[in-house]
Scaffold this active site. Structure first.
Site, short mmCIF file in Angstrom:
data_model
loop_
_atom_site.label_atom_id
_atom_site.label_comp_id
_atom_site.label_asym_id
_atom_site.label_seq_id
_atom_site.Cartn_x
_atom_site.Cartn_y
_atom_site.Cartn_z
N CYS A 194 -12.67 38.13 25.53
CA CYS A 194 -13.50 37.07 26.09
C CYS A 194 -14.94 37.50 26.31
CB CYS A 194 -12.91 36.61 27.42
SG CYS A 194 -12.89 37.96 28.59
N CYS A 205 -6.69 39.64 31.18
CA CYS A 205 -7.76 39.82 32.17
C CYS A 205 -7.47 41.01 33.08
CB CYS A 205 -7.90 38.58 33.03
SG CYS A 205 -7.97 37.07 32.08
#
Ligand code: FES
Length: 126
Positions: A35, A104
């Protein structure tokens, strides 16, 4: 909208140890290739223990919650104990993360480990 545990929401809304340490003993920076989010950890070390830890995360809510949890788990630990923190320990301590947000959690422990490695390389032999 992914489901977040209460712990994730708490650490996201009230992150612990946010900021930067001037004259940090070790700094670790990692980026998430998926990301593009970035995370930096700063540590102060005394007598082989993490005496102070701060982080700056430019990322999603899960990444902020992960950073906050890593900082809390690392504080007061010996360098060896802190090196043994893993992404899955951290995700577990947060009550789990939605499967599409697991990537994440990969940054947190990695950034801390890099800061410890940075410290060790700077203070080798002292
Ligand atoms: Fe980038 Fe979560 S979406 S770290």
């Amino acid at each position: 909208m992914p489901f977040y545990s209460e712990k994730v929401m708490d650490h996201f809304l009230n992150p612990r140890n946010v900021g930067e340490i001037k004259n940090a003993d070790g700094i670790g920076e990692v980026g998430n290739p998926i990301c593009g989010d970035m995370m930096t950890f700063y540590i102060k070390v005394r007598d082989n223990r993490i005496k102070e830890v701060k982080f700056k995360t430019f990322g999603c809510g899960a990444a902020i919650a992960v950073s906050s949890m890593v900082s809390e788990m690392a504080l007061g630990k010996t360098l060896e104990e802190a090196m043994n923190l893993t992404n899955s320990n951290v995700a577990k301590a947060l009550g789990g993360l939605p499967s599409n947000k697991i990537h994440c959690s990969n940054l947190g422990a990695e950034a801390l480990h890099k800061a410890i490695e940075n410290y060790k390389s700077k203070f080798k032999g002292e």
